[in-house]
Design a protein around this motif. Structure first.
Motif, PDB file in Angstrom:
ATOM      1  N   THR A  78      22.086   3.331  29.616  1.00  0.00           N
ATOM      2  CA  THR A  78      21.985   3.436  28.157  1.00  0.00           C
ATOM      3  C   THR A  78      22.841   2.363  27.492  1.00  0.00           C
ATOM      4  N   ASP A  79      24.068   2.172  27.995  1.00  0.00           N
ATOM      5  CA  ASP A  79      24.947   1.144  27.433  1.00  0.00           C
ATOM      6  C   ASP A  79      24.321  -0.245  27.539  1.00  0.00           C
ATOM      7  N   LEU A  80      23.589  -0.477  28.622  1.00  0.00           N
ATOM      8  CA  LEU A  80      22.933  -1.772  28.822  1.00  0.00           C
ATOM      9  C   LEU A  80      21.576  -1.850  28.132  1.00  0.00           C
ATOM     10  N   ASP A  81      21.200  -0.757  27.472  1.00  0.00           N
ATOM     11  CA  ASP A  81      19.932  -0.653  26.741  1.00  0.00           C
ATOM     12  C   ASP A  81      18.720  -0.854  27.663  1.00  0.00           C
ATOM     13  N   LEU A  82      18.840  -0.346  28.900  1.00  0.00           N
ATOM     14  CA  LEU A  82      17.702  -0.378  29.808  1.00  0.00           C
ATOM     15  C   LEU A  82      16.711   0.697  29.377  1.00  0.00           C
ATOM     16  N   ARG A  83      15.459   0.329  29.323  1.00  0.00           N
ATOM     17  CA  ARG A  83      14.437   1.270  28.878  1.00  0.00           C
ATOM     18  C   ARG A  83      13.261   1.248  29.844  1.00  0.00           C
ATOM     19  N   VAL A  84      12.587   2.371  29.914  1.00  0.00           N
ATOM     20  CA  VAL A  84      11.362   2.488  30.692  1.00  0.00           C
ATOM     21  C   VAL A  84      10.249   2.740  29.690  1.00  0.00           C
ATOM     22  N   SER A  85       9.304   1.832  29.651  1.00  0.00           N
ATOM     23  CA  SER A  85       8.216   1.967  28.684  1.00  0.00           C
ATOM     24  C   SER A  85       7.272   3.090  29.095  1.00  0.00           C
ATOM     25  N   ASN A  86       6.514   3.572  28.133  1.00  0.00           N
ATOM     26  CA  ASN A  86       5.501   4.587  28.425  1.00  0.00           C
ATOM     27  C   ASN A  86       4.500   4.058  29.448  1.00  0.00           C
ATOM     28  N   LEU A  89       6.067   4.220  32.919  1.00  0.00           N
ATOM     29  CA  LEU A  89       6.097   5.611  33.354  1.00  0.00           C
ATOM     30  C   LEU A  89       4.710   6.060  33.790  1.00  0.00           C
ATOM     31  N   GLN A  90       3.722   5.775  32.966  1.00  0.00           N
ATOM     32  CA  GLN A  90       2.352   6.177  33.285  1.00  0.00           C
ATOM     33  C   GLN A  90       1.877   5.523  34.575  1.00  0.00           C
ATOM     34  N   SER A  91       2.165   4.245  34.736  1.00  0.00           N
ATOM     35  CA  SER A  91       1.756   3.530  35.943  1.00  0.00           C
ATOM     36  C   SER A  91       2.401   4.130  37.188  1.00  0.00           C
ATOM     37  N   THR A  92       3.672   4.468  37.094  1.00  0.00           N
ATOM     38  CA  THR A  92       4.391   5.050  38.227  1.00  0.00           C
ATOM     39  C   THR A  92       3.789   6.391  38.616  1.00  0.00           C
ATOM     40  N   ILE A  93       3.531   7.224  37.636  1.00  0.00           N
ATOM     41  CA  ILE A  93       2.980   8.547  37.911  1.00  0.00           C
ATOM     42  C   ILE A  93       1.563   8.430  38.468  1.00  0.00           C
ATOM     43  N   MET A  94       0.753   7.590  37.841  1.00  0.00           N
ATOM     44  CA  MET A  94      -0.649   7.484  38.252  1.00  0.00           C
ATOM     45  C   MET A  94      -0.811   6.839  39.625  1.00  0.00           C
ATOM     46  N   SER A  95       0.171   6.040  40.041  1.00  0.00           N
ATOM     47  CA  SER A  95       0.064   5.397  41.350  1.00  0.00           C
ATOM     48  C   SER A  95       0.639   6.256  42.475  1.00  0.00           C
ATOM     49  N   PHE A 106      -6.100   9.195  40.584  1.00  0.00           N
ATOM     50  CA  PHE A 106      -5.228  10.100  39.850  1.00  0.00           C
ATOM     51  C   PHE A 106      -6.064  11.208  39.218  1.00  0.00           C
ATOM     52  N   ASP A 107      -5.569  12.428  39.340  1.00  0.00           N
ATOM     53  CA  ASP A 107      -6.275  13.593  38.780  1.00  0.00           C
ATOM     54  C   ASP A 107      -5.281  14.356  37.894  1.00  0.00           C
ATOM     55  N   ALA A 108      -5.567  14.396  36.595  1.00  0.00           N
ATOM     56  CA  ALA A 108      -4.661  15.028  35.636  1.00  0.00           C
ATOM     57  C   ALA A 108      -4.452  16.503  35.937  1.00  0.00           C
ATOM     58  N   THR A 109      -5.481  17.189  36.423  1.00  0.00           N
ATOM     59  CA  THR A 109      -5.345  18.613  36.741  1.00  0.00           C
ATOM     60  C   THR A 109      -4.410  18.801  37.922  1.00  0.00           C
ATOM     61  N   VAL A 110      -4.563  17.987  38.956  1.00  0.00           N
ATOM     62  CA  VAL A 110      -3.667  18.049  40.116  1.00  0.00           C
ATOM     63  C   VAL A 110      -2.238  17.771  39.654  1.00  0.00           C
ATOM     64  N   TYR A 111      -2.079  16.757  38.824  1.00  0.00           N
ATOM     65  CA  TYR A 111      -0.769  16.389  38.291  1.00  0.00           C
ATOM     66  C   TYR A 111      -0.121  17.576  37.574  1.00  0.00           C
ATOM     67  N   LYS A 112      -0.831  18.161  36.632  1.00  0.00           N
ATOM     68  CA  LYS A 112      -0.280  19.275  35.857  1.00  0.00           C
ATOM     69  C   LYS A 112       0.055  20.471  36.748  1.00  0.00           C
ATOM     70  N   ASN A 113      -0.821  20.774  37.696  1.00  0.00           N
ATOM     71  CA  ASN A 113      -0.588  21.919  38.584  1.00  0.00           C
ATOM     72  C   ASN A 113       0.621  21.703  39.491  1.00  0.00           C
ATOM     73  N   LYS A 131      14.271   9.010  33.667  1.00  0.00           N
ATOM     74  CA  LYS A 131      15.685   8.868  34.069  1.00  0.00           C
ATOM     75  C   LYS A 131      15.788   8.249  35.458  1.00  0.00           C
ATOM     76  N   ASP A 132      14.941   8.707  36.381  1.00  0.00           N
ATOM     77  CA  ASP A 132      14.960   8.155  37.741  1.00  0.00           C
ATOM     78  C   ASP A 132      14.606   6.673  37.743  1.00  0.00           C
ATOM     79  N   LEU A 133      13.632   6.301  36.935  1.00  0.00           N
ATOM     80  CA  LEU A 133      13.243   4.893  36.857  1.00  0.00           C
ATOM     81  C   LEU A 133      14.364   4.052  36.249  1.00  0.00           C
ATOM     82  N   LYS A 134      15.059   4.585  35.253  1.00  0.00           N
ATOM     83  CA  LYS A 134      16.204   3.865  34.678  1.00  0.00           C
ATOM     84  C   LYS A 134      17.287   3.673  35.724  1.00  0.00           C
TER      85      LYS A 134
END
Length: 166
Positions: A78-86, A89-95, A106-113, A131-134
């Motif tokens: 946070t002090d270094l202003d590191l950010r993870v863009s949406n 985040l989406q790319s990481t989850i979908m991959s 990627f299957d949104a239903t599988v993801y949510k479940n 947070k993990d990506l940061k």
């Protein structure tokens, strides 16, 4: 720390377990991490772990130390202003293949479940992933820092020409 880490696991009623750089780590978070860690170990060893073994192994202290370290790293990010863009985040989850459906995509239903089965909402899971990506970005920032020739020579003397952090 003057108090015992075991206070958190025996029903202490304080809402803040420990404060790190002005930010509190809640008793709830400590207990949740402890429970998750014990469950992971029990799954790994395929048996229930006795409380005496858990205590002797210092799992409670390890969990608390990990949470403190995570808080420090998060604060530095946070002090270094590191950010993870949406998009990141989406790319990481979908991959992540865990969230793939029968067609391998990627299957949104599988993801949510799966997220729900782990006790998260999609929002809390995505915040945790962010947070993990940061933290990963922070690790990359430290690992890519230049090292002086003098420091490199000292590391070489100690047999640390390379470090495997995995």
């Amino acid at each position: 720390m003057a108090w015992g880490a075991s206070d958190f696991f025996t029903g202490a009623n304080n809402t803040t377990a420990v404060e790190v750089n002005g930010k509190g780590i809640s008793v709830y978070d400590v207990n949740r991490e402890f429970r998750d860690r014990v469950q992971a170990l029990e799954k790994q060893y395929r048996r229930k772990l006795e409380p005496q073994l858990i205590s002797a192994a210092g799992i409670d202290k390890q969990v608390l130390e990990n949470l403190i370290t995570d808080s420090l790293i998060s604060g530095a990010a946070t002090d270094l202003d590191l950010r993870v863009s949406n998009q990141q985040l989406q790319s990481t989850i979908m991959s992540n293949g865990v969230f793939s459906g029968e067609n391998g995509e990627f299957d949104a239903t599988v993801y949510k479940n799966l997220v729900r089965a782990q006790g998260f909402t999609t929002e809390s899971f995505e915040e945790s992933m962010r947070k993990d990506l940061k933290k990963a970005l922070m690790g990359g920032a430290f690992l890519s820092l230049p090292v002086s020739e003098q420091t490199a020579a000292q590391l070489a003397k100690m047999g640390l020409e390379s470090l495997d952090l995995n």
